[in-house]
Design an enzyme around this catalytic site. Structure first.
Site, PDB file in Angstrom:
ATOM      1  N   CYS A   1     -73.248  -0.016 -71.392  1.00  0.00           N
ATOM      2  CA  CYS A   1     -73.546  -1.401 -71.762  1.00  0.00           C
ATOM      3  C   CYS A   1     -73.970  -1.498 -73.219  1.00  0.00           C
ATOM      4  CB  CYS A   1     -74.652  -1.931 -70.858  1.00  0.00           C
ATOM      5  SG  CYS A   1     -74.932  -3.692 -71.008  1.00  0.00           S
ATOM      6  N   CYS A   2     -73.308  -2.387 -73.980  1.00  0.00           N
ATOM      7  CA  CYS A   2     -73.500  -2.392 -75.433  1.00  0.00           C
ATOM      8  C   CYS A   2     -74.279  -3.602 -75.949  1.00  0.00           C
ATOM      9  CB  CYS A   2     -72.138  -2.344 -76.138  1.00  0.00           C
ATOM     10  SG  CYS A   2     -71.105  -3.800 -75.829  1.00  0.00           S
TER      11      CYS A   2
END
Length: 374
Positions: free
Chosen positions: A74-75
């Protein structure tokens, strides 16, 4: 055959690329978003594979064995579009779950994808910690920022790819592409050879394809549509702006955040052109070659011939991520809303970029199996 596990699977960009390349076998996948799960199962035959919903609740030691771990942790906590809280955000800590899988399973390879901002956030301290922890496991690593536009895809999407090899050699060959940030590798800019009305224009086969319309085939078709910024003071661009999870939000206050499509076609009758922001009953613009509107005392009439601007359709966003039209149609057939179709495309990885990496990985693995690398 390289067995792989797809973490943070989304709609399976890694899997689509691997299935196209051949030489890879999926043993399992992990995805927490229920809509992405639905799309993934519609796209791929997942029978007999191990599925995990929450990466934080996996018994890592009990996972099936595999040779390659892939995924894009997850960025949002690293992205310039977010608050850049990094490891202060629980989503940033998901990268450590990815590392825990590496520690427990010790696959020969891994590929991790994230936003380029990960390199510089907190003066590079976050990335240093990630590299240090993975290095302690014995992996040799290389990384590079790659742009989708450098791989025959008309989308400007820069992403960081980190590749690791559990051996004595740095796997730099896996990310060996021409051009700075791979901006110049692959195909060049769109080059129009013959003009004309929409659908009759001809473009050089050496250039990047222009936008696809809903009825066209796979990436590479020529439609005569053009990208334009979906924000004030729009500018024409050769490639679409980076596709986001909220691609359907329309006009953005962030300059150049979204792309729309500029349609240049035949003259059209327009009613009350000065009332662009005023409510109007019925159509204001007619189709090409339709008769003018009925003349009245109060209305004003005109002709528009500079084109129209429309939002990118969900199918176009999927194609701009390298997915095929038939893949989009399989997911759309499940009844998924346009908002979710936009979101799944925006959160995905560009398939064409993964294909290029996979091609190099197969070559590297073949040479490693022959004893060239230790």
């Amino acid at each position: 055959m390289i067995r792989y596990f797809e973490s943070f699977a989304g709609i399976g960009a890694f899997r689509s690329a691997f299935e196209k390349m051949g030489g890879f076998e999926c043993v399992g996948w992990c995805e927490i978003d229920r809509y992405a799960q639905k799309a993934y199962r519609a796209l791929y035959d997942t029978g007999g594979e191990k599925f995990y919903e929450d990466i934080t609740k996996i018994d890592y030691g009990g996972m099936p064995d595999f040779d390659l771990l892939v995924g894009g942790p997850c960025c949002q906590s690293f992205s310039v579009a977010g608050r850049r809280l990094a490891f202060a955000d629980d989503r940033g800590n998901l990268f450590f779950n990815y590392i825990q899988i590496l520690e427990a399973k010790r696959p020969r390879y891994f590929i991790a994808e994230n936003v380029p901002n990960l390199l510089g956030i907190s003066q590079g301290e976050c990335y240093r910690i990630i590299l240090e922890k993975i290095s302690e496991l014995g992996y040799r690593m290389c990384w590079r920022v790659l742009n989708s536009s450098g791989f025959g895809i008309p989308q400007s999407r820069r992403r960081l790819f980190l590749v690791g090899y559990l051996g004595d050699r740095c796997p730099a060959e896996i990310l060996a592409f021409g051009g700075n940030d791979a901006e110049n590798c692959g195909k060049g800019k769109t080059e129009q050879l013959i003009g004309g009305s929409q659908g009759s224009r001809v473009y050089s086969a050496n250039g990047i394809a222009v936008t696809q319309c809903s009825g066209s085939g796979g990436m590479g078709g020529k439609t005569g549509l053009y990208f334009i910024d979906c924000n004030p003071s729009p500018q024409m661009t050769d490639a679409a702006r980076c596709i986001t999870a909220r691609q359907n939000s329309g006009i953005s206050h962030h300059r150049g955040e979204h792309s729309a499509v500029f349609v240049d076609d035949a003259p059209r009758a327009i009613l009350n052109p000065f009332k662009e922001h005023t409510r109007q009953n019925g159509r204001r613009i007619k189709e090409p070659n339709e008769p003018m509107f009925t003349l009245t005392v109060t209305d004003r009439h005109g002709i528009v011939h500079r084109g129209r601007i429309r939002r990118l359709m969900p199918v176009e966003c999927w194609k701009l991520q390298g997915f095929r039209k038939d893949q989009f149609e399989k997911v759309a057939a499940t009844g998924m809303s346009d908002a979710q179709l936009y979101k799944q495309a925006g959160n995905s990885i560009t398939v064409a970029v993964v294909e290029a990496i996979a091609r190099n990985l197969l070559k590297f693995d073949e040479e490693a199996s022959r004893g060239k690398y230790h």
